[in-house]
Design a protein around this motif. Structure first.
Motif, PDB file in Angstrom:
ATOM      1  N   VAL A 185       0.847  -1.195   0.000  1.00 16.06           N
ATOM      2  CA  VAL A 185       0.000   0.000   0.000  1.00 16.06           C
ATOM      3  C   VAL A 185       0.880   1.241   0.000  1.00 16.06           C
ATOM      4  O   VAL A 185       1.879   1.321   0.733  1.00 16.06           O
ATOM      5  CB  VAL A 185      -0.911  -0.002   1.233  1.00 16.06           C
ATOM      6  CG1 VAL A 185      -1.656   1.317   1.366  1.00 16.06           C
ATOM      7  CG2 VAL A 185      -1.886  -1.175   1.161  1.00 16.06           C
TER       8      VAL A 185
ATOM      9  N   MET B 281      -7.070  -7.597  -0.286  1.00 14.80           N
ATOM     10  CA  MET B 281      -8.095  -6.578  -0.469  1.00 14.80           C
ATOM     11  C   MET B 281      -9.373  -7.108  -1.124  1.00 14.80           C
ATOM     12  O   MET B 281     -10.478  -6.761  -0.696  1.00 14.80           O
ATOM     13  CB  MET B 281      -7.526  -5.388  -1.240  1.00 14.80           C
ATOM     14  CG  MET B 281      -6.466  -4.623  -0.476  1.00 14.80           C
ATOM     15  SD  MET B 281      -7.071  -4.102   1.154  1.00 14.80           S
ATOM     16  CE  MET B 281      -5.595  -3.336   1.835  1.00 14.80           C
TER      17      MET B 281
ATOM     18  N   LEU C 162      -6.583  -1.034  -6.652  1.00 13.28           N
ATOM     19  CA  LEU C 162      -7.773  -0.225  -6.382  1.00 13.28           C
ATOM     20  C   LEU C 162      -8.655  -0.174  -7.616  1.00 13.28           C
ATOM     21  O   LEU C 162      -9.878  -0.355  -7.532  1.00 13.28           O
ATOM     22  CB  LEU C 162      -7.372   1.186  -5.954  1.00 13.28           C
ATOM     23  CG  LEU C 162      -8.522   2.181  -5.753  1.00 13.28           C
ATOM     24  CD1 LEU C 162      -9.487   1.683  -4.684  1.00 13.28           C
ATOM     25  CD2 LEU C 162      -7.990   3.568  -5.412  1.00 13.28           C
TER      26      LEU C 162
ATOM     27  N   LEU D 199      -4.131   0.347  -2.779  1.00 11.77           N
ATOM     28  CA  LEU D 199      -4.310  -1.078  -2.484  1.00 11.77           C
ATOM     29  C   LEU D 199      -3.182  -1.920  -3.050  1.00 11.77           C
ATOM     30  O   LEU D 199      -3.319  -3.145  -3.176  1.00 11.77           O
ATOM     31  CB  LEU D 199      -5.656  -1.572  -3.026  1.00 11.77           C
ATOM     32  CG  LEU D 199      -6.919  -0.882  -2.502  1.00 11.77           C
ATOM     33  CD1 LEU D 199      -8.170  -1.571  -3.028  1.00 11.77           C
ATOM     34  CD2 LEU D 199      -6.932  -0.844  -0.981  1.00 11.77           C
TER      35      LEU D 199
END
Length: 271
Positions: free
Chosen positions: A46, A242, A62, A52
């Motif tokens: 990150v 994630m 992301l 992400l």
């Protein structure tokens, strides 16, 4: 109504609203195209540039998660609408007409529910492929019998109430009984069951995608994102964590919101 919500219910609604918004607008607000390689380093942690991290090809996670939301939420929502809508209609028909109609519908759906859901899904995908329409229809069919059982039991209970007997005695037709007497008194529990169907379908489709039988490349849902980034699991890469967190947050949010969806209506609000 918001003032009467419990903190857990409000949190669930906020999580659900967020992911629904991302399903609609996620592709527009994603910082990068879903397939664009943004860095030569894979499984980056990150950072400010990549909130992400990056995946196994150096793509922004992301963006991948936001683009995948429309498949995870959209496919599950479509299938849940088919399952709950079909189950509700068949359940009310069985409750109102009874007799042979009730028996025929119930026995047909009992036959379907006897087939393990994952086995049925594997057979359908093997026969027809794993396109989005096939996945939606397949999941909708799998969960229709469960929705039917809930709707039928609720409708049978309401159909035996005095206010329905009075409406039938004064000559009201079947359509009126269903629309004005039965449906308003079962809609709360049916909405709660709809939330459960949605969660079941999200988990089923995530499992199918994890096996490589769900949404196919270049598109990807959250289950696909977990599967394709499994190589980063040993180093706890955000790329594999994630999407799993997104699945967990959606299912938890829906479960927290189920009480809200099931509330707000009173049983037996008949005439």
């Amino acid at each position: 109504m918001i003032r009467r919500l419990s903190p857990a219910g409000l949190l669930g609604l906020l999580i659900l609203a967020f992911w629904v918004a991302m399903a609609v607008f996620g592709a527009a607000v994603a910082p990068h195209a879903a397939g664009r390689i943004v860095d030569m380093e894979v499984f980056l942690p990150v950072s400010a540039d990549y909130p992400l991290g990056t995946d196994y090809l150096g793509r922004d996670m992301l963006s991948r998660v936001l683009h995948g939301t429309r498949y995870t939420v959209g496919v599950a929502l479509g299938a849940a609408l088919i399952a709950s809508g079909s189950g509700l209609m068949l359940g009310m028909c069985a409750a109102v007409w009874g007799g042979m109609v009730d028996g025929a519908i119930s026995r047909a759906l009992d036959t379907l529910i006897s087939i393990p859901s994952k086995m049925f899904a594997l057979v359908v995908v093997a026969a027809f492929g794993s396109s989005v329409p096939v996945l939606i229809l397949m999941a909708g069919i799998i969960y229709t019998p469960g929705a039917y059982r809930i709707a039928r039991s609720l409708a049978v209970s309401v159909n035996a109430q005095d206010f329905v007997t009075v409406a039938r005695a004064r000559g009201e037709g079947t359509l009126y009984l269903v629309r004005a007497e039965i449906l308003p008194n079962i809609i709360g529990p049916v909405l709660a069951d709809f939330g459960l169907r949605f969660v079941y379908i999200v988990l089923l489709l995530a499992g199918m995608s994890f096996l490589g039988l769900g949404v196919q490349p270049p598109n990807a849902d959250w289950g696909s994102l977990v599967r394709e980034n499994m190589a980063g699991l040993h180093e706890a890469a955000p790329a594999v964590l994630m999407p799993a967190f997104a699945i967990a947050s959606l299912t938890i949010g829906v479960n927290l919101a189920i009480d809200v969806l099931g509330g707000g209506r009173r049983e037996g609000d008949g005439h």
